[in-house]
Design an enzyme around this catalytic site. Structure first.
Site, PDB file in Angstrom:
ATOM      1  N   ASP A  13     -12.203   2.019   2.680  1.00  0.00           N
ATOM      2  CA  ASP A  13     -12.358   0.570   2.510  1.00  0.00           C
ATOM      3  C   ASP A  13     -13.805   0.207   2.179  1.00  0.00           C
ATOM      4  OD1 ASP A  13     -10.147  -1.105   2.722  1.00  0.00           O
ATOM      5  OD2 ASP A  13     -10.052  -0.928   4.905  1.00  0.00           O
ATOM      6  N   LYS A  41       0.851  -1.201   0.000  1.00  0.00           N
ATOM      7  CA  LYS A  41       0.000   0.000   0.000  1.00  0.00           C
ATOM      8  C   LYS A  41       0.880   1.243   0.000  1.00  0.00           C
ATOM      9  CE  LYS A  41      -4.038  -2.260   1.933  1.00  0.00           C
ATOM     10  NZ  LYS A  41      -4.879  -2.646   3.066  1.00  0.00           N
ATOM     11  N   GLN A  63      -6.188  -1.741   9.140  1.00  0.00           N
ATOM     12  CA  GLN A  63      -5.789  -2.983   8.478  1.00  0.00           C
ATOM     13  C   GLN A  63      -6.362  -4.183   9.231  1.00  0.00           C
ATOM     14  OE1 GLN A  63      -4.178  -3.144   5.555  1.00  0.00           O
ATOM     15  NE2 GLN A  63      -4.174  -5.377   5.561  1.00  0.00           N
TER      16      GLN A  63
HETATM   17  N1  GUN Z   1      -6.915  -7.079   5.009  1.00  0.00           N
HETATM   18  C1  GUN Z   1      -7.005  -7.806   3.849  1.00  0.00           C
HETATM   19  N2  GUN Z   1      -7.655  -7.113   2.897  1.00  0.00           N
HETATM   20  C2  GUN Z   1      -7.982  -5.918   3.444  1.00  0.00           C
HETATM   21  C3  GUN Z   1      -8.654  -4.777   2.937  1.00  0.00           C
HETATM   22  O1  GUN Z   1      -9.099  -4.706   1.788  1.00  0.00           O
HETATM   23  N3  GUN Z   1      -8.790  -3.730   3.834  1.00  0.00           N
HETATM   24  C4  GUN Z   1      -8.318  -3.784   5.112  1.00  0.00           C
HETATM   25  N4  GUN Z   1      -8.513  -2.715   5.897  1.00  0.00           N
HETATM   26  N5  GUN Z   1      -7.696  -4.843   5.602  1.00  0.00           N
HETATM   27  C5  GUN Z   1      -7.516  -5.900   4.777  1.00  0.00           C
END
Ligand code: GUN
Length: 274
Positions: A114, A47, A91
Site C-alpha cells: 500500500d 481486490k 484494509q
Molecule cells: N481503504 C480505502 N482505500 C484503501 C487503500 O488503498 N488501501 C487500504 N489498505 N485500505 C483502503
C-alpha cells in the site's frame, strides 16, 4: 467529458495478466480485514476478483472487529515475521477504538504494497523513485497521463490533507511541476482557490462540497471520496451539474477500479523487485 477509468484499469489488468502468465512462481496478495464495513467488503471482493483474474494468489485474513489494539499489533508482528508472506495490506478504515497510524507504522516496510508506512512515504518527499507509490495518488496521476493531461504549469487544488491522499498526492504533483494548493476544513473560502484551478481533486467525504459555481469550464475534476447519507452514496462533487463541459471522473462507478488496479500493479512490481 467522463474520464473513463474502467477502460484504463482494464488495460492495466490485461498487461499484468500477460506478464504473470510467464512467471513460474505466482506473487501473493494477502489482505487483513478488521472492520467489516460495506465499503471495505466491497473493496475486498474487487481486490480478490481482480487479483485472481490476473493470476495472483489471494488470501484474506478476517479478524474480529472487537480485537484490542494490543492483539492487533501482535497479529501484524506475526505477519511481519512470517516468511511465507511477502506482502500484505491492512484494509482501512480500522474500527474507531484502534490507533490506525500505529498499526500502519508497525507494518514491515518491505511488505507494505500500500506504501503507507513512514519508511516508504518519505520517498515521495525526497524525489526518490526507487519505490512504489500509494494507490490513490498513483491512479490519479495515471488517469491524467492516459488522457495526455500534463501537470506542468497546472494550478491544482486538493481538498483535504489526509495522509493517504492529500499529502502524498500534493508531493507527487509538486514533483511533476504543478503548482499545488491543499485546502482543509479551516480554509476560509475554498472557492477562491478552486475558481482559478486547472485541476481540482476532492477527497473529503462530504456531499457536494464542489459545485458548479466553484469551477471553471476548463477545470478537470477528480472526485476521490464519498459518504453514505441515509443509505445513499453521496460524492464530494455535484456530478449532475458538473458533467458536460468539464473533464470529470465518473459517478456512479466508484474509485475502486483504479485503486484496485494500482494495488495489483504494486504487488506485481514488488514481486519483480524481490
Ligand atoms: N481503504 C480505502 N482505500 C484503501 C487503500 O488503498 N488501501 C487500504 N489498505 N485500505 C483502503
Amino acid at each position: 467529458m467522463i474520464l473513463d477509468w474502467k477502460e484504463v484499469a482494464g488495460k492495466i489488468y490485461e498487461d499484468i495478466k500477460n506478464k504473470i502468465n510467464t512467471l513460474e512462481k505466482k506473487p501473493w496478495l494477502w489482505v487483513i480485514l478488521v472492520w467489516n464495513s460495506p465499503a471495505s467488503l466491497s473493496y475486498i471482493s474487487q481486490k480478490e476478483k481482480w487479483a485472481k483474474y490476473v493470476g495472483l494468489n489471494f488470501y484474506l485474513t478476517k479478524l474480529n472487529e472487537d480485537i484490542s489494539q494490543d492483539k492487533l499489533e501482535k497479529e501484524i508482528i506475526k505477519f511481519n515475521e512470517d516468511k511465507k508472506i511477502s506482502w500484505f495490506i491492512v484494509q482501512l478504515p480500522l474500527p474507531k477504538h484502534i490507533n490506525e497510524q500505529k498499526i500502519i507504522n508497525l507494518i514491515n516496510p518491505a511488505k507494505d504494497v500500500d506504501w503507507f508506512t513512514k519508511e516508504n512515504i518519505w520517498k515521495l518527499f525526497l524525489w526518490d523513485n526507487s519505490g512504489l507509490i500509494s494507490c490513490t495518488p498513483k491512479w490519479i496521476k495515471r488517469l491524467l497521463e492516459q488522457y495526455n493531461i500534463s501537470l506542468v504549469w497546472k494550478n491544482v487544488v486538493i481538498i483535504w490533507r489526509s495522509n493517504i491522499v492529500g499529502k502524498p498526492l500534493s508531493m507527487l504533483f509538486i514533483n511533476e511541476w504543478a503548482t499545488v494548493t491543499v485546502c482543509n476544513s479551516k480554509t476560509r473560502n475554498i472557492k477562491e482557490y478552486t475558481i482559478i484551478a486547472d485541476i481540482v481533486v476532492s477527497a473529503v467525504g462530504k456531499p457536494n462540497i464542489v459545485t458548479k459555481d466553484m469551477i471553471n469550464p476548463w477545470s478537470i475534476i477528480i472526485d476521490v471520496w464519498f459518504n453514505k447519507i441515509n443509505w445513499k452514496i453521496m460524492w464530494d462533487c455535484d456530478f449532475e451539474s458538473l458533467q458536460g463541459e468539464n473533464y470529470i471522473t465518473p459517478v456512479p462507478g466508484g474509485v475502486w477500479p483504479m485503486t484496485v488496479a494500482m494495488l495489483i500493479e504494486n504487488t506485481y512490481l514488488a514481486f519483480l523487485r524481490n
